[in-house]
Enzyme design. Structure first.
Site, PDB file in Angstrom:
ATOM      1  N   LYS B  34       0.731  -1.268  -0.067  1.00  0.00           N
ATOM      2  CA  LYS B  34       0.056  -0.132  -0.082  1.00  0.00           C
ATOM      3  C   LYS B  34       0.890   1.245   0.065  1.00  0.00           C
ATOM      4  O   LYS B  34       2.010   1.362   0.781  1.00  0.00           O
ATOM      5  CB  LYS B  34      -0.856  -0.032   1.409  1.00  0.00           C
ATOM      6  CG  LYS B  34      -1.898   0.943   1.206  1.00  0.00           C
ATOM      7  CD  LYS B  34      -2.741   0.902   2.549  1.00  0.00           C
ATOM      8  CE  LYS B  34      -4.064   1.904   2.427  1.00  0.00           C
ATOM      9  NZ  LYS B  34      -4.765   1.736   3.612  1.00  0.00           N
ATOM     10  N   SER B 109      -9.566   1.426   2.639  1.00  0.00           N
ATOM     11  CA  SER B 109      -8.723   2.078   1.729  1.00  0.00           C
ATOM     12  C   SER B 109      -7.662   1.580   1.048  1.00  0.00           C
ATOM     13  O   SER B 109      -6.829   2.239   0.330  1.00  0.00           O
ATOM     14  CB  SER B 109      -8.107   3.611   2.537  1.00  0.00           C
ATOM     15  OG  SER B 109      -7.284   3.098   3.702  1.00  0.00           O
ATOM     16  N   SER B 134      -9.666  -0.678   6.937  1.00  0.00           N
ATOM     17  CA  SER B 134      -9.444  -0.458   5.526  1.00  0.00           C
ATOM     18  C   SER B 134      -8.495  -1.910   5.086  1.00  0.00           C
ATOM     19  O   SER B 134      -8.200  -1.862   3.935  1.00  0.00           O
ATOM     20  CB  SER B 134      -8.461   0.586   5.449  1.00  0.00           C
ATOM     21  OG  SER B 134      -9.100   1.782   5.614  1.00  0.00           O
TER      22      SER B 134
END
Lengths: 456, 430, 93
Positions: B34, B109, B134
């Site tokens: 990420k 996310s 997330s």
């Protein structure tokens, strides 16, 4: 008209590394001791320095504060180019300590709180930009906030001097690298408070306060309204100037810093630190009065700087205490003050001092020539005998001086008669003779003393 | 070009999953990371325009650990800017598309990571990050495994902060065992992050074959309401029955204080993030402009340009609730409620080994549906994933259907009981 | 709770985010509705105990040891605003 003054003093702690990162606190070139943490790079995290906590704890203990059972750091958020994260890690609701006291000669000053926080970066203002040096960013600071108990600038000075001495005794003071910054609150009793922010050094603080008190008095005397406001001190004009209100409108939006776990200050830790506390200035003064039969004033003067008190104690083991004390509070203090130096800042060793004292005691050096040697010793330390020779003070041994005096007196019987008949000039004449005979080495006062003793 | 790199470019073209691809042909096992996790020398943006040219000069601790274990970062994945979002639609670079249906969201996310792990044939390992859910949400929407560790188990050093007392880095993988492998590598006390916990190291893979007979499960009733689509409820009950056949006992429970989890979470998370984002102002790194004008103007313009709408909204909200006059009622009150929630959940875990329920209350929504959501509706989507994130407890989302849009089962356990998650997850998988 | 334009502008100033009139209006609506959602927390009975991190850490503090700082190249890598060895920022006065 009574004056009320309160202080907020920031002192840098002399740890090896910064408060929240391992960068060195000893920096030389701009921006050469910085890392991702003190530069506020994304992803970096603060790591609290244990030694900073211990040092702050020692100071809080020395100031007789109530140490809290836990300490929590907070984020004070505002935007300014000297803040690498645009928030400062400081303490709000849970500082290290509350409620201390520092005794001045004539009153007590209450310490409201003591907190630990990080220093911002250093700024250089230019016309089109600002230059930022992050070496200072993250240096550990201790903030000491007093109650508005001061009633004069003299008291403020006394407080700062006493605080400096305490820091010295705690090993937290390096005179060649010591910055004390302060914000002050000052008002005439019954009238609005004025805050003067961000002054560096005792002299500026005193000047600013003196100026501001007069300014407020003038306003009052001319029947105008004085305002609560924030000011800063302009060293160039030696005056206080109102700050733009914009700079003071921030709401700092404090939150507890979620990156830093709560620091427990348990009784064991505090007791451990208390037990290892070095002797504090007041304790030393009391000890000197008792053990050395010193007058309070002398004890006070000699303990202002820890190094001076240390030297006294060491040299007192092998030298006449009274002579030593007199010399240290007299000529030594005079010469150091003249050069604006602390004893630790000179390279003088106690061996140097001892030798000088011996030379003076045995009258190889007179008080006058001794002081010349001391002046040299303070700025360029070396063997006092070498200095003595370099300056041309071979010194006149007492034996020789007595011989010369006897000779001069023998050869100038008329002058002696004249002096006995009230002619003061005759004495000068005799003294002058002796000094000439000793090639200028003899001390005039000394000679006068010896002559008058001899001729009555 | 090696096969892995080729696939990365193809998948990115097809599904918009990646912000930066590591063009160096590295050796070792590839992992997709990420983009809010710092990778030295490789651009790291946290999904925001304000960091569009930022190259970290240090690796996050998790990256260093992975390197030592033979992994290399293949690519940085798309995400909601700074983690602000539930659908990865707040990414300044591209909006990742769900490989199961490209008109639908990957969740957020950590949408890019989850989408990649689902779509890739060559890469099974990914790193995500969770503040309010997330990791779980995109794992559920994409149909992969996501493990959110206990707060403090994995170092946050090098993680670009959203909310420091909530953020956790965790694995997103194809199987439970793979998540356990990654957890072995990235967990552990780190001197660079003082919020990490010192505890004896564990081998999490050993829990994969652990017998779950006798485990007591609390079924989170509130997440099975009639508003939740029938297929989600059915898939979950089928999964629970499957676990029952393996000897697991269950009981329906009501989660305490559930009405308050969304407000408390958003209050604290925005308070913290509004201070975390203060540093992005055009100095020293990130988006900037010429040094004209006064510093307040400069900062305001850089931030206006570099921060997206949701980021602005959260910064404004977080700033508001920290203000004098509001701070007590909002920020401090929320902190006190958090204490109460942790105490209540601790009580629950004295009775239960784990809690189970649907990860999300909806199937992966279409982008057109997401556009119509108000901010409040958006925030309420997190109601099921927030509880473990608020209390710092570990959670796993594991896919429980093979046909149709993916559905995730969320398993929650007490602090440091990742082993139970892994046992249950493996038991279900097998 | 109602938030008005004045408040939104004030917050935007504190947060150093430039907003145009449309945005002020939009955020005013957003914040009002979100704060409405938040207001229910006043109903929860709480003690004075508060939690900053959900899991208590058990570590010792960092030892006061110096470690290497970043190199000049590393610290200036991500910016063009540099003059000699200083970082450059917008003017203050």
């Amino acid at each position: 008209m009574k004056v009320k003054i309160g202080l907020e003093i920031h002192v840098q702690l002399n740890t090896k590394s910064k408060l929240f990162c391992s960068c060195s606190t000893d920096y030389k070139k701009p921006n050469n001791k910085v890392c991702e943490t003190c530069l506020g790079m994304p992803g970096s995290k603060p790591r609290l320095n244990q030694e900073a906590v211990i040092k702050a704890l020692k100071l809080a203990i020395a100031l007789n504060c109530e140490i809290q059972d836990k300490m929590i750091f907070s984020r004070k958020t505002y935007f300014y180019p000297d803040l690498s994260k645009n928030y400062q890690i400081t303490q709000l609701e849970y500082p290290l300590a509350f409620k201390g006291v520092l005794k001045l000669k004539k009153k007590e000053i209450r310490i409201r709180r003591i907190q630990v926080e990080e220093d911002p970066a250093g700024l250089q203002h230019k016309s089109t930009c600002v230059l930022i040096d992050y070496n200072r960013s993250g240096i550990p600071l201790v903030e000491i906030v007093t109650d508005p108990d001061f009633e004069s600038v003299e008291e403020v000075k006394e407080f700062i001097d006493k605080l400096t001495t305490i820091l010295d005794y705690l090993g937290m003071h390096d005179p060649s690298n010591f910055t004390l910054r302060a914000d002050v609150n000052v008002n005439l009793e019954g009238h609005p408070r004025v805050e003067i922010k961000n002054m560096t050094g005792t002299k500026n603080i005193e000047k600013a306060l003196n100026f501001e008190i007069v300014r407020q008095k003038i306003i009052l005397e001319s029947n105008q309204m004085s305002m609560q406001q924030t000011m800063h001190y302009d060293a160039k004009t030696s005056s206080t100037i109102a700050s733009r209100t914009k700079e003071t409108e921030e709401d700092y939006g404090y939150i507890f810093d979620p990156d830093i776990p709560v620091i427990k200050l348990d009784k064991n830790l505090i007791n451990e630190v208390k037990e290892k506390m070095p002797e504090l200035p007041q304790q030393r003064i009391e000890r000197f009065i008792k053990d050395y039969d010193m007058k309070e004033q002398d004890a006070y003067v000699i303990t202002i700087e820890k190094a001076t008190a240390d030297v006294f104690e060491e040299l007192s083991k092998e030298f006449d205490n009274d002579y030593l004390l007199k010399w240290m509070v007299g000529p030594l203090r005079k010469v150091l003050n003249y050069n604006n130096l602390k004893l630790v800042q000179t390279g003088m060793s106690k061996e140097h001092m001892l030798k000088l004292l011996k030379l003076m005691k045995e009258e190889t050096l007179t008080p006058r020539t001794g002081e010349f040697v001391l002046r040299e010793l303070v700025v360029k330390p070396d063997d006092p005998e070498k200095i003595m020779k370099k300056l041309g003070f071979e010194g006149v041994e007492k034996k020789e001086l007595t011989k010369v005096i006897e000779e001069v007196l023998t050869n100038n019987k008329k002058a002696i008669e004249d002096y006995k008949h009230g002619e003061k000039k005759a004495l000068q004449f005799l003294i002058g003779h002796v000094i000439r005979e000793t090639k200028g080495q003899a001390d005039a006062k000394e000679v006068a003393k010896l002559i008058t003793k001899k001729i009555g | 070009m090696n096969e892995t790199l080729k696939e990365a470019k193809e998948l990115d073209k097809k599904y918009d999953l990646l912000i930066t691809i590591n063009e160096n042909e590295e050796r070792g096992k590839p992992i997709v990371v990420k983009d809010n996790i710092c990778t030295q020398g490789l651009r790291t943006t946290a999904g925001s325009k304000i960091l569009n040219n930022y190259t970290p000069v240090f690796d996050a601790t998790v990256i260093s650990k992975l390197k030592k274990a033979g992994f290399y970062t293949l690519a940085k994945t798309a995400q909601d800017e700074f983690g602000f979002g539930t659908f990865s639609t707040n990414c300044a670079y591209k909006t990742p598309k769900n490989p199961n249906d490209v008109e639908r969201s990957c969740g957020g996310s950590s949408g890019g990571t989850a989408g990649y792990i689902k779509a890739s044939k060559l890469v099974s390992y990914g790193l995500g990050q969770s503040t309010g859910g997330s990791i779980s949400c995109p794992a559920a929407f994409c149909g992969v495994v996501g493990l959110t560790p206990t707060y403090g188990l994995v170092s946050r050093y090098g993680l670009i902060d959203y909310a420091n007392s909530f953020d956790k880095i965790g694995p997103i993988t194809k199987t439970v065992k793979q998540s356990a492998e990654i957890l072995n590598i990235i967990s552990g006390f780190d001197g660079k992050d003082p919020t990490t916990i010192s505890k004896p190291a564990e081998d999490y893979t050993q829990y994969c074959s652990k017998d779950v007979k006798g485990y007591k499960i609390g079924v989170m009733k509130q997440f099975f309401s009639k508003d939740v689509p029938e297929e989600i409820r059915k898939s979950l009950w089928d999964a629970i029955k499957k676990l029952e056949n393996k000897g697991v006992k269950y009981e329906e429970i009501n989660l305490p204080l559930q009405d308050y989890v969304v407000p408390v979470y958003y209050l604290l998370a925005t308070a913290e993030s509004s201070t975390n984002l203060a540093k992005y102002c055009g100095l020293r790194y990130g988006l900037t402009k010429d040094l004209e004008g006064h510093y307040n103007e400069f900062f305001s313009q850089v931030r206006e340009e570099g921060l997206g709408k949701e980021a602005k909204r959260r910064v404004l909200l977080g700033t508001f609730i920290r203000m004098v006059g509001y701070r007590n009622a909002y920020y401090l009150k929320a902190l006190k409620i958090r204490t109460k929630m942790i105490q209540e959940y601790k009580k629950i875990f004295k009775k239960f080994d784990a809690l189970i329920g649907p990860t999300m209350p909806v199937l992966s929504p279409k982008f057109t549906e997401i556009e119509k959501l108000t901010p409040v509706q958006n925030y309420l989507m997190d109601a099921s994933t927030i509880p473990p994130n608020l209390t710092g407890m570990p959670a796993m989302s594991i896919p429980v259907n093979k046909k149709g849009l993916p559905i995730g089962m969320q398993i929650i356990a007490d602090h440091f009981q990742e082993g139970k998650l892994i046992s249950l997850g493996s038991a279900y998988e097998s | 709770m109602e938030v008005n334009e004045e408040t939104v502008r004030h917050i935007a100033k504190l947060a150093r985010i430039k907003l145009d009139e449309k945005e002020v209006e939009q955020f005013k609506k957003d914040l009002s509705s979100i704060l409405e959602l938040f207001s229910k927390i006043e109903n929860v009975e709480t003690s004075d105990e508060f939690t900053i991190q959900p899991v208590e850490s058990n570590n010792k503090l960092r030892e006061d040891k110096v470690e290497e700082s970043l190199s000049e190249e590393e610290i200036f890598k991500n910016t063009k605003h540099k003059e000699e060895e200083f970082f450059k920022g917008p003017k203050i006065k």
